[in-house]
Write an enzyme that holds these catalytic residues in place. Sequence first.
Site, PDB file in Angstrom:
ATOM      1  CE  LYS A 119      -2.402   1.539   3.776  1.00 37.07           C
ATOM      2  NZ  LYS A 119      -1.846   2.889   3.965  1.00 37.07           N
ATOM      3  CD  GLU A 188      -6.697   7.325   7.509  1.00 38.37           C
ATOM      4  OE1 GLU A 188      -5.837   6.690   6.877  1.00 38.37           O
ATOM      5  OE2 GLU A 188      -6.607   7.551   8.737  1.00 38.37           O
TER       6      GLU A 188
HETATM    7  O1  KIV Z   1      -1.389   2.094   8.835  1.00 30.98           O
HETATM    8  C1  KIV Z   1      -2.590   1.808   8.833  1.00 30.98           C
HETATM    9  O2  KIV Z   1      -3.091   1.085   9.698  1.00 30.98           O
HETATM   10  C2  KIV Z   1      -3.411   2.347   7.756  1.00 30.98           C
HETATM   11  C3  KIV Z   1      -4.889   2.272   7.920  1.00 30.98           C
HETATM   12  C4  KIV Z   1      -5.322   3.376   8.796  1.00 30.98           C
HETATM   13  C5  KIV Z   1      -5.598   2.267   6.621  1.00 30.98           C
HETATM   14  O3  KIV Z   1      -2.904   2.880   6.811  1.00 30.98           O
END
Ligand code: KIV
Length: 270
Positions: A119, A188
Amino acid sequence: MSIHTPKIEKKVTLTTIAKMKGVEAITMVTAYDALFAQLFDGEVEMILVGDSLNMSFLGKEDTLSATMDQMIYHTQAVCNGAKSALIVLDMPFGSYTSPELAVKNATRCYQETNAQAVKIEGGKERAHIVEVLTQNSIAVLGHIGLMPQFLRSDGGYKIRGKDAEDIASLVEDAIALEKAGVFAIVVEGVKKEAAKAITDAVSIPTIGIGAGNVTDGQVLVWSDMFGFFEAFKPKFVKQYMDGAKQIRQGLENYRNDVKSREFPSEETTY
Ligand code: KIV
Protein backbone atom coordinates in the site's frame (compact mmCIF):
# COMPACT_ATOMS: atom_id res chain seq x y z
CA MET A 1 -29.23 -4.25 11.63
CA SER A 2 -26.27 -6.63 11.83
CA ILE A 3 -26.50 -9.89 9.84
CA HIS A 4 -24.81 -13.24 10.34
CA THR A 5 -22.24 -13.88 7.59
CA PRO A 6 -20.21 -17.04 6.95
CA LYS A 7 -16.47 -17.38 7.61
CA ILE A 8 -14.13 -16.82 4.67
CA GLU A 9 -12.72 -20.28 3.98
CA LYS A 10 -11.17 -19.85 0.52
CA LYS A 11 -7.90 -18.05 -0.20
CA VAL A 12 -8.72 -14.43 -1.00
CA THR A 13 -7.01 -13.13 -4.14
CA LEU A 14 -6.90 -9.84 -6.00
CA THR A 15 -9.58 -11.26 -8.31
CA THR A 16 -11.83 -12.03 -5.33
CA ILE A 17 -11.54 -8.41 -4.19
CA ALA A 18 -12.13 -6.99 -7.69
CA LYS A 19 -15.31 -9.06 -8.08
CA MET A 20 -16.74 -7.83 -4.78
CA LYS A 21 -17.32 -4.24 -5.93
CA GLY A 22 -21.03 -3.54 -5.94
CA VAL A 23 -21.77 -7.12 -4.79
CA GLU A 24 -20.62 -7.55 -1.21
CA ALA A 25 -18.91 -5.25 1.31
CA ILE A 26 -15.20 -5.97 1.78
CA THR A 27 -13.78 -6.28 5.32
CA MET A 28 -10.21 -5.45 6.26
CA VAL A 29 -8.40 -5.02 9.58
CA THR A 30 -4.80 -4.41 10.53
CA ALA A 31 -2.60 -7.04 12.18
CA TYR A 32 1.03 -6.93 13.18
CA ASP A 33 1.87 -10.43 14.42
CA ALA A 34 1.14 -14.10 13.83
CA LEU A 35 -0.97 -14.63 16.96
CA PHE A 36 -3.58 -12.05 16.05
CA ALA A 37 -3.34 -12.68 12.29
CA GLN A 38 -4.33 -16.29 13.01
CA LEU A 39 -7.31 -15.09 15.03
CA PHE A 40 -8.42 -12.62 12.34
CA ASP A 41 -7.89 -15.05 9.44
CA GLY A 42 -11.17 -16.37 8.07
CA GLU A 43 -13.10 -13.47 9.62
CA VAL A 44 -12.09 -10.76 7.11
CA GLU A 45 -11.07 -10.73 3.46
CA MET A 46 -7.94 -8.60 3.86
CA ILE A 47 -5.31 -7.93 6.51
CA LEU A 48 -3.21 -4.77 6.38
CA VAL A 49 0.15 -4.74 8.08
CA GLY A 50 -0.22 -1.01 8.62
CA ASP A 51 2.53 1.40 9.55
CA SER A 52 0.05 2.32 12.32
CA LEU A 53 2.00 -0.33 14.25
CA ASN A 54 4.55 2.42 14.87
CA MET A 55 1.97 4.16 17.07
CA SER A 56 -0.13 1.39 18.54
CA PHE A 57 2.68 -1.11 19.18
CA LEU A 58 5.93 0.86 19.22
CA GLY A 59 4.40 3.77 21.15
CA LYS A 60 5.54 6.52 18.76
CA GLU A 61 3.49 9.67 18.19
CA ASP A 62 3.04 9.16 14.46
CA THR A 63 3.78 6.63 11.71
CA LEU A 64 6.70 8.47 10.13
CA SER A 65 9.61 6.59 11.71
CA ALA A 66 8.45 3.10 10.70
CA THR A 67 11.12 1.40 8.59
CA MET A 68 11.09 -1.08 5.73
CA ASP A 69 12.87 -3.64 7.94
CA GLN A 70 10.14 -3.35 10.59
CA MET A 71 7.36 -3.68 8.01
CA ILE A 72 9.01 -6.78 6.53
CA TYR A 73 9.47 -8.36 9.97
CA HIS A 74 5.84 -7.79 10.99
CA THR A 75 4.52 -8.87 7.58
CA GLN A 76 6.47 -12.13 7.84
CA ALA A 77 4.82 -12.73 11.21
CA VAL A 78 1.33 -11.94 9.84
CA CYS A 79 1.91 -14.24 6.84
CA ASN A 80 2.89 -17.03 9.25
CA GLY A 81 -0.46 -16.63 11.02
CA ALA A 82 -2.95 -15.90 8.22
CA LYS A 83 -3.58 -18.40 5.46
CA SER A 84 -6.76 -17.26 3.68
CA ALA A 85 -6.74 -13.46 4.03
CA LEU A 86 -5.14 -11.28 1.38
CA ILE A 87 -2.21 -9.59 3.11
CA VAL A 88 -1.01 -6.08 2.28
CA LEU A 89 2.28 -4.55 3.47
CA ASP A 90 2.08 -0.80 4.11
CA MET A 91 5.12 0.87 2.55
CA PRO A 92 6.57 3.18 5.23
CA PHE A 93 7.31 6.89 4.89
CA GLY A 94 10.34 7.55 2.70
CA SER A 95 10.39 4.09 1.12
CA TYR A 96 8.86 5.15 -2.22
CA THR A 97 10.18 8.66 -2.86
CA SER A 98 11.38 7.70 -6.36
CA PRO A 99 10.29 4.98 -8.80
CA GLU A 100 13.64 3.20 -8.35
CA LEU A 101 13.44 3.18 -4.55
CA ALA A 102 9.80 2.08 -4.65
CA VAL A 103 10.62 -0.88 -6.93
CA LYS A 104 13.62 -1.83 -4.77
CA ASN A 105 11.61 -1.78 -1.53
CA ALA A 106 8.43 -3.33 -2.93
CA THR A 107 10.51 -6.10 -4.48
CA ARG A 108 11.80 -6.86 -0.97
CA CYS A 109 8.18 -7.20 0.11
CA TYR A 110 7.54 -9.95 -2.47
CA GLN A 111 10.91 -11.66 -1.96
CA GLU A 112 11.01 -11.62 1.83
CA THR A 113 7.31 -12.02 2.72
CA ASN A 114 4.22 -13.74 1.29
CA ALA A 115 2.19 -10.50 1.15
CA GLN A 116 0.16 -10.18 -2.05
CA ALA A 117 0.34 -6.38 -2.33
CA VAL A 118 1.83 -3.18 -0.99
CA LYS A 119 0.00 0.00 0.00
CA ILE A 120 1.27 3.47 -0.76
CA GLU A 121 -0.18 6.84 0.26
CA GLY A 122 -0.75 9.55 -2.33
CA GLY A 123 -2.94 10.61 -5.24
CA LYS A 124 -2.18 11.89 -8.73
CA GLU A 125 1.30 13.07 -7.65
CA ARG A 126 2.23 9.47 -6.84
CA ALA A 127 0.52 7.83 -9.85
CA HIS A 128 3.88 7.48 -11.66
CA ILE A 129 5.20 5.46 -8.68
CA VAL A 130 2.16 3.17 -8.74
CA GLU A 131 2.56 2.74 -12.49
CA VAL A 132 6.17 1.62 -12.26
CA LEU A 133 5.28 -0.82 -9.46
CA THR A 134 2.38 -2.39 -11.33
CA GLN A 135 4.49 -2.55 -14.52
CA ASN A 136 6.99 -4.54 -12.45
CA SER A 137 4.26 -7.01 -11.39
CA ILE A 138 3.76 -5.63 -7.90
CA ALA A 139 0.13 -5.23 -6.84
CA VAL A 140 -0.66 -1.89 -5.20
CA LEU A 141 -3.41 -0.72 -2.87
CA GLY A 142 -3.77 3.07 -3.10
CA HIS A 143 -4.50 5.38 -0.15
CA ILE A 144 -6.03 8.85 -0.56
CA GLY A 145 -7.86 11.43 1.55
CA LEU A 146 -6.36 11.92 5.00
CA MET A 147 -2.89 10.39 4.70
CA PRO A 148 -1.08 9.89 8.01
CA GLN A 149 2.35 10.03 6.32
CA PHE A 150 1.57 13.67 5.35
CA LEU A 151 0.85 14.61 8.99
CA ARG A 152 3.84 16.88 9.50
CA SER A 153 3.91 18.45 6.02
CA ASP A 154 0.13 19.10 6.18
CA GLY A 155 0.34 20.48 9.73
CA GLY A 156 -2.04 17.94 11.28
CA TYR A 157 -4.68 15.35 10.43
CA LYS A 158 -7.15 17.13 8.13
CA ILE A 159 -10.54 15.78 7.07
CA ARG A 160 -10.82 16.03 3.28
CA GLY A 161 -13.65 16.56 0.81
CA LYS A 162 -15.30 19.47 2.57
CA ASP A 163 -16.03 21.44 -0.63
CA ALA A 164 -16.71 20.77 -4.30
CA GLU A 165 -13.15 21.69 -5.32
CA ASP A 166 -11.55 19.24 -2.90
CA ILE A 167 -14.05 16.51 -3.84
CA ALA A 168 -13.12 17.01 -7.52
CA SER A 169 -9.42 16.80 -6.62
CA LEU A 170 -9.96 13.54 -4.68
CA VAL A 171 -11.91 12.07 -7.60
CA GLU A 172 -8.99 12.99 -9.89
CA ASP A 173 -6.63 11.24 -7.46
CA ALA A 174 -8.72 8.07 -7.53
CA ILE A 175 -8.99 8.06 -11.33
CA ALA A 176 -5.23 8.63 -11.71
CA LEU A 177 -4.49 5.73 -9.33
CA GLU A 178 -6.94 3.44 -11.13
CA LYS A 179 -5.27 4.27 -14.47
CA ALA A 180 -1.87 3.57 -12.90
CA GLY A 181 -3.09 0.09 -11.94
CA VAL A 182 -4.04 -0.04 -8.24
CA PHE A 183 -6.38 -2.94 -7.42
CA ALA A 184 -8.29 -0.96 -4.76
CA ILE A 185 -8.05 2.34 -2.90
CA VAL A 186 -8.17 3.10 0.83
CA VAL A 187 -10.17 6.30 1.31
CA GLU A 188 -9.43 7.77 4.73
CA GLY A 189 -10.92 10.67 6.67
CA VAL A 190 -13.19 12.19 4.03
CA LYS A 191 -16.75 13.52 4.08
CA LYS A 192 -19.35 10.97 3.02
CA GLU A 193 -20.20 12.91 -0.17
CA ALA A 194 -16.56 12.76 -1.22
CA ALA A 195 -16.34 9.02 -0.51
CA LYS A 196 -19.47 8.47 -2.63
CA ALA A 197 -18.13 10.55 -5.53
CA ILE A 198 -14.80 8.63 -5.43
CA THR A 199 -16.51 5.23 -5.20
CA ASP A 200 -18.80 6.05 -8.13
CA ALA A 201 -15.92 7.37 -10.24
CA VAL A 202 -13.81 4.20 -10.29
CA SER A 203 -14.42 0.59 -11.26
CA ILE A 204 -12.10 -0.77 -8.55
CA PRO A 205 -13.17 -1.19 -4.90
CA THR A 206 -12.77 1.61 -2.37
CA ILE A 207 -12.03 0.69 1.24
CA GLY A 208 -13.14 3.35 3.69
CA ILE A 209 -11.84 4.39 7.09
CA GLY A 210 -13.64 7.42 8.45
CA ALA A 211 -15.43 7.76 5.10
CA GLY A 212 -19.00 6.70 5.96
CA ASN A 213 -20.90 3.68 4.67
CA VAL A 214 -20.73 4.47 0.96
CA THR A 215 -17.40 2.82 0.11
CA ASP A 216 -17.07 -0.76 -1.17
CA GLY A 217 -15.44 -1.93 2.06
CA GLN A 218 -14.15 -0.85 5.46
CA VAL A 219 -10.80 -1.06 7.25
CA LEU A 220 -10.09 -0.48 10.95
CA VAL A 221 -6.95 -0.61 13.07
CA TRP A 222 -7.44 -3.63 15.32
CA SER A 223 -6.16 -2.06 18.52
CA ASP A 224 -8.71 0.78 18.05
CA MET A 225 -11.69 -1.44 17.25
CA PHE A 226 -11.05 -3.73 20.21
CA GLY A 227 -10.38 -0.93 22.67
CA PHE A 228 -6.71 -1.61 23.38
CA PHE A 229 -5.37 1.74 22.17
CA GLU A 230 -6.37 4.32 24.74
CA ALA A 231 -4.30 7.38 23.79
CA PHE A 232 -7.23 8.71 21.73
CA LYS A 233 -10.36 7.37 20.00
CA PRO A 234 -11.10 8.79 16.56
CA LYS A 235 -14.79 9.61 15.89
CA PHE A 236 -15.03 6.99 13.13
CA VAL A 237 -13.99 4.03 15.30
CA LYS A 238 -16.65 1.60 16.53
CA GLN A 239 -15.38 -0.37 19.53
CA TYR A 240 -16.29 -4.05 19.36
CA MET A 241 -14.60 -4.96 22.63
CA ASP A 242 -13.38 -3.30 25.79
CA GLY A 243 -9.91 -4.81 25.39
CA ALA A 244 -7.89 -2.62 27.76
CA LYS A 245 -10.47 -3.01 30.55
CA GLN A 246 -10.60 -6.78 30.13
CA ILE A 247 -6.80 -7.12 30.19
CA ARG A 248 -6.57 -5.03 33.35
CA GLN A 249 -9.31 -7.10 34.98
CA GLY A 250 -7.50 -10.32 33.99
CA LEU A 251 -4.24 -9.05 35.44
CA GLU A 252 -5.95 -7.94 38.66
CA ASN A 253 -7.42 -11.43 39.02
CA TYR A 254 -3.98 -12.96 38.42
CA ARG A 255 -2.31 -10.63 40.94
CA ASN A 256 -4.95 -11.42 43.55
CA ASP A 257 -4.58 -15.17 42.94
CA VAL A 258 -0.78 -15.11 43.19
CA LYS A 259 -0.68 -12.91 46.26
CA SER A 260 -3.35 -14.97 48.03
CA ARG A 261 -1.59 -18.20 46.86
CA GLU A 262 -4.78 -19.42 45.20
CA PHE A 263 -2.69 -19.85 42.03
CA PRO A 264 -1.13 -22.29 41.29
CA SER A 265 -3.78 -24.63 42.66
CA GLU A 266 -3.47 -28.44 42.86
CA GLU A 267 -5.05 -28.58 39.36
CA THR A 268 -2.25 -26.55 37.77
CA THR A 269 0.57 -28.24 39.65
CA TYR A 270 2.59 -31.30 38.47
O1 KIV B 1 -1.39 2.09 8.84
C1 KIV B 1 -2.59 1.81 8.83
O2 KIV B 1 -3.09 1.09 9.70
C2 KIV B 1 -3.41 2.35 7.76
C3 KIV B 1 -4.89 2.27 7.92
C4 KIV B 1 -5.32 3.38 8.80
C5 KIV B 1 -5.60 2.27 6.62
O3 KIV B 1 -2.90 2.88 6.81
